[in-house]
Design an enzyme around this catalytic site. Structure first.
Site, short mmCIF file in Angstrom:
data_model
loop_
_atom_site.label_atom_id
_atom_site.label_comp_id
_atom_site.label_asym_id
_atom_site.label_seq_id
_atom_site.Cartn_x
_atom_site.Cartn_y
_atom_site.Cartn_z
CB CYS A 272 -0.94 -0.01 1.31
SG CYS A 272 -2.48 -1.15 1.16
CB CYS B 168 -6.03 -3.14 -5.23
SG CYS B 168 -5.07 -1.78 -5.15
CB CYS C 71 -4.06 1.90 2.93
SG CYS C 71 -4.42 3.41 2.19
FE1 SF4 Z 1 -1.27 -3.56 -2.77
FE2 SF4 Z 1 -3.49 -4.70 -1.87
FE3 SF4 Z 1 -2.73 -2.15 -1.03
FE4 SF4 Z 1 -3.60 -2.51 -3.42
S1 SF4 Z 1 -4.64 -2.82 -1.88
S2 SF4 Z 1 -1.84 -1.34 -2.75
S3 SF4 Z 1 -2.79 -4.61 -4.17
S4 SF4 Z 1 -1.71 -4.34 -0.71
#
Ligand code: SF4
Length: 261
Positions: free
Chosen positions: A124, A207, A235
């Site tokens: 992230c 995502c 995140c």
């Molecule tokens: Fe990576 Fe999943 Fe975060 Fe997207 S949501 S940046 S794929 S860890």
């Protein structure tokens, strides 16, 4: 007047002043106050589409940007295309640093985020947090579609705050007190385009490999990083002073966590 020069008391006063104000009023104020120095970070979720529709009516919309992590679902790309056609807006797309992604997937593999919370936060950070920091560079304010009832972490957000994770610039959240029902009432009433994944049980869309549909009655973000039952569903794009980052200047947001991206 950027937040570094806006006193905390001023922000508190503005937040109080606009606490009951309609979203359109807050947007008008922010666009006028920070003209040319304000951006809108759109993740093309339902809330994001409400703000796109409202901003498209303003004669001087802000810089609108999105972060393409490289792992977004096809439906999100379809919606970005639809927004360009419907509203004629320029969407500035920020992508992760190629070298950082190359190193990440070479060292840990393409799906390392499933292996640990630390790995997920690392991904992230590379794919979302760092590009956002770049997108906000030089701005004095940004707009987001956060709402209080999205997660327990967001219950106390105010409509106007300072953002300690990004150099104390002003963070404007006009939909803070909106409910999920309010969002969909607006979308239907104004025939606003939306991500088709919403029709398949995805209230919160990020995502592709990290987002799943949720069952009726489940928390709206429970489909994000569904394998992390105990971890915060954030995140690192939206951190507060309570997250322990204090008043770091821009570019020093090293917490590795995740928006309603
Ligand atoms: Fe990576 Fe999943 Fe975060 Fe997207 S949501 S940046 S794929 S860890």
């Amino acid at each position: 007047m950027s937040l570094p020069t806006l006193a905390r008391a001023t922000i508190d006063g503005l937040s109080e002043h606009f606490s009951q104000a309609p979203a359109e009023t807050i947007l008008e104020w922010a666009l006028d106050k920070f003209r040319g120095r304000i951006g809108y970070s759109c993740s093309f979720g339902a809330e994001g589409m409400v703000l796109i529709d409202m901003l498209s009516r303003n004669r001087q919309p802000p810089t609108i940007f999105t972060i393409d992590t490289g792992r977004l679902p096809q439906q999100t790309h379809d919606l970005i295309q639809a927004v360009r056609q419907r509203y004629g807006l320029t969407i500035h797309v920020y992508v992760p640093q190629a070298a950082a992604v190359q190193e990440l997937v070479s060292l840990r593999g393409p799906n390392s985020f499933y292996e640990s919370v630390a790995n997920r936060k690392e991904c992230c950070h590379i794919r979302k947090v760092e590009p956002l920091e770049r997108a906000l560079r030089g701005l004095d304010a940004w707009i987001t579609g956060l709402r209080r009832d999205q997660t327990p972490d967001r219950t106390r957000i105010r409509k106007i705050e300072r953002d300690p994770g990004h150099g104390n610039i002003v963070k404007v959240m006009p939909l803070a007190d909106w409910t999920w029902e309010d969002v969909w009432t607006y979308i239907r009433a104004n025939d606003v385009p939306y991500n088709k994944l919403h029709d398949s049980g995805y209230p919160s869309i990020g995502c592709a490999p990290c987002t799943s549909a949720v069952a009726a009655g489940e928390d709206s973000r429970s489909g994000r990083w569904w394998w992390e039952r105990e971890a915060s569903k954030e995140c690192g794009l939206h951190l507060t002073a309570e997250d322990g980052i204090g008043d770091r200047p821009r570019g020093e947001n090293t917490a590795l966590h995740e928006e309603d991206t």
